[in-house]
Write a protein that holds these residues in place. Structure first.
Motif, short mmCIF file in Angstrom:
data_model
loop_
_atom_site.label_atom_id
_atom_site.label_comp_id
_atom_site.label_asym_id
_atom_site.label_seq_id
_atom_site.Cartn_x
_atom_site.Cartn_y
_atom_site.Cartn_z
N LYS A 17 0.70 -1.28 -0.04
CA LYS A 17 -0.09 -0.03 0.07
C LYS A 17 0.66 1.24 -0.04
CE LYS A 17 -3.78 2.35 2.52
NZ LYS A 17 -4.73 2.07 3.48
N ARG A 18 0.48 2.05 -1.04
CA ARG A 18 1.06 3.57 -0.97
C ARG A 18 0.58 4.28 0.08
NH1 ARG A 18 -0.39 7.80 -3.48
NH2 ARG A 18 -1.63 6.59 -4.86
N ARG A 19 1.57 5.02 0.90
CA ARG A 19 0.83 6.07 1.86
C ARG A 19 1.39 7.23 2.03
NH1 ARG A 19 0.68 0.85 4.44
NH2 ARG A 19 -1.19 0.54 5.81
N ARG A 20 0.88 8.44 2.01
CA ARG A 20 1.36 9.69 2.10
C ARG A 20 1.16 10.36 3.44
NH1 ARG A 20 -0.92 15.13 2.00
NH2 ARG A 20 0.24 16.70 0.56
N LEU A 21 2.71 10.46 4.14
CA LEU A 21 2.83 10.69 5.40
C LEU A 21 3.44 12.10 5.74
CD1 LEU A 21 4.05 7.21 6.41
CD2 LEU A 21 1.54 8.03 6.71
N GLU A 22 3.04 12.71 6.80
CA GLU A 22 3.45 14.17 7.18
C GLU A 22 4.65 13.97 7.92
OE1 GLU A 22 1.96 18.17 9.04
OE2 GLU A 22 0.66 16.40 8.76
N VAL A 23 5.66 14.70 7.85
CA VAL A 23 6.77 14.65 8.62
C VAL A 23 6.27 15.81 9.90
CG1 VAL A 23 9.08 15.49 9.11
CG2 VAL A 23 8.45 14.97 6.89
N LEU A 24 6.44 14.71 11.23
CA LEU A 24 6.10 15.35 12.57
C LEU A 24 7.36 15.79 13.20
CD1 LEU A 24 3.46 12.40 13.39
CD2 LEU A 24 3.18 14.76 12.29
N ALA A 67 3.48 14.41 -9.93
CA ALA A 67 2.25 14.26 -9.97
C ALA A 67 2.00 12.75 -10.20
CB ALA A 67 1.95 14.94 -11.69
N ALA A 68 2.81 11.92 -10.78
CA ALA A 68 2.65 10.52 -10.86
C ALA A 68 2.42 9.74 -9.51
CB ALA A 68 3.52 9.68 -11.54
N LEU A 69 2.63 10.25 -8.48
CA LEU A 69 2.70 9.78 -7.18
C LEU A 69 1.28 9.37 -6.68
CD1 LEU A 69 5.33 11.39 -4.89
CD2 LEU A 69 5.16 9.09 -5.52
N GLU A 70 0.32 10.36 -7.19
CA GLU A 70 -1.10 10.25 -6.80
C GLU A 70 -1.53 9.21 -7.47
OE1 GLU A 70 -2.11 12.20 -4.45
OE2 GLU A 70 -0.19 13.12 -4.67
N THR A 71 -1.30 8.52 -8.42
CA THR A 71 -1.75 7.40 -9.05
C THR A 71 -0.82 5.99 -9.20
OG1 THR A 71 -1.22 8.28 -11.35
CG2 THR A 71 -3.48 8.54 -10.51
N LEU A 72 0.16 6.43 -8.54
CA LEU A 72 1.25 5.28 -8.68
C LEU A 72 0.69 3.81 -8.02
CD1 LEU A 72 4.05 4.31 -9.58
CD2 LEU A 72 5.00 5.22 -7.17
N VAL A 73 0.79 2.60 -8.43
CA VAL A 73 0.37 1.43 -7.97
C VAL A 73 1.62 0.62 -7.57
CG1 VAL A 73 -1.10 -0.83 -7.95
CG2 VAL A 73 -2.06 1.59 -8.69
N THR A 79 5.41 0.07 -15.91
CA THR A 79 4.46 1.30 -16.00
C THR A 79 5.08 2.14 -17.08
OG1 THR A 79 3.05 2.80 -15.15
CG2 THR A 79 5.08 2.29 -14.05
N GLU A 80 3.97 2.95 -17.84
CA GLU A 80 4.66 4.00 -18.69
C GLU A 80 4.93 5.34 -17.79
OE1 GLU A 80 5.71 3.46 -21.65
OE2 GLU A 80 5.17 1.57 -21.36
N GLN A 81 4.36 5.27 -16.57
CA GLN A 81 4.44 6.34 -15.73
C GLN A 81 5.72 6.92 -15.42
OE1 GLN A 81 1.61 5.09 -12.39
NE2 GLN A 81 0.74 7.09 -12.72
N PRO A 82 6.25 8.16 -15.14
CA PRO A 82 7.60 8.55 -14.73
C PRO A 82 7.67 8.07 -13.20
CG PRO A 82 5.97 10.41 -14.80
CD PRO A 82 5.18 9.33 -15.61
N LEU A 83 8.66 7.54 -12.77
CA LEU A 83 8.73 6.78 -11.78
C LEU A 83 9.71 7.50 -10.59
CD1 LEU A 83 8.82 3.01 -12.26
CD2 LEU A 83 6.69 4.17 -11.38
N PRO A 84 9.28 7.94 -9.50
CA PRO A 84 10.35 8.53 -8.72
C PRO A 84 11.47 7.68 -8.31
CG PRO A 84 8.52 7.94 -7.40
CD PRO A 84 8.27 7.56 -8.78
#
Length: 261
Positions: A17-24, A67-73, A79-84
């Motif tokens: 699972k991909r997660r977007r986390l905040e630096v605390l 931008a690709a992060l939002e839909t990256l699986v 994938t043809e998406q640009p990968l980080p």
């Protein structure tokens, strides 16, 4: 999971699972080691059962990758998406009650992870993925031999904290100098040998050759530069006579790469 499995070394898989986390929080443990605490609601359900698990940290280098992060699986294949840029790191600690995850970074070199960690501050965000799976090493051994450099310290610390009070552990860690030594906590009886690179007097491989292996049923774990890990594994098998099935050696980085896991 069967009762037999729980008493043997085995691997379990997890949903990626991909997660977007905040630096605390950002805390410097030593001059070269920085702990970054991540958190947020997306950490709910996170699982890390193995002390040397890895999560993928994602470091976009441009607007298209961001931008690709939002839909990256993750784990979906090509994938043809640009990968980080992606780097593997051990979850040092996680708490699902407070929804916090600690990642320790070695501040060395100019790779994407170290560069990000150098400038990280509360309020920023980082995407992570995984762990993909966990290697479960049940606490069925009398003694543990843990060998690594600073990149292995998070996994070593987690293993030590998980041991029972009637266990013994010999830990050998190579770091730059005395300022990089960390306090390692454990219920077990622990001896730590710090190998210091500064000045060139100490040498990890030589230290391993000269050590007295702990008695009893032993599990050995090694994580450092890839070639060095292979050399240490051979010493443990050929010179110290350890059982191959209870020796795990991993290459956390390569000399021709930036020192990041």
């Amino acid at each position: 999971m069967t009762a037999v499995q729980t008493q043997t070394i085995h691997r379990v898989t997890h949903e990626i699972k991909r997660r977007r986390l905040e630096v605390l929080r950002v805390v410097d443990l030593t001059p070269r080691m920085r702990r970054i605490t991540l958190g947020g609601p997306e950490l709910a359900g996170f699982i890390s059962l193995g002390t040397d698990d890895h999560v993928k940290l994602l470091f976009p280098q441009n607007a298209a990758e961001t931008a690709a992060l939002e839909t990256l699986v993750l784990g979906a294949g090509k994938t043809e998406q640009p990968l980080p840029a992606m780097r593997d790191y051990t979850p040092r600690r996680y708490d699902l009650d407070t929804l916090e995850l600690d990642i320790d970074f070695v501040l060395h070199g100019d790779g994407p992870a170290a560069t990000w960690a150098e400038q990280a501050e509360p309020g920023q965000f980082l995407h992570i993925g995984g762990p993909r799976g966990s290697m479960i090493v049940p606490d069925i051994f009398d003694s543990y031999l843990l060998i690594g450099d600073e990149t292995a310290l998070p996994a070593i610390a987690r293993r030590l904290e998980s041991l029972a009070a009637n266990r013994r552990a010999l830990v050998i860690v190579e770091v730059e100098n005395g300022a990089e030594q960390q306090k390692l906590e454990s219920p077990a009886e622990v001896q730590v040998i710090w190998v210091l690179r500064e000045g060139g007097k100490d040498h990890l491989l030589r230290t391993v050759k000269q050590l007295q292996v702990p008695a009893g049923n032993l599990y050995a774990w090694v994580a450092t530069e890839a070639r060095t890990s292979r050399q240490i594994r051979r010493v443990l098998l050929d010179e110290h006579g350890l059982d191959d099935q209870f020796v795990k050696a991993a290459g956390y980085w390569r000399l021709d790469d930036t020192v990041e896991q």
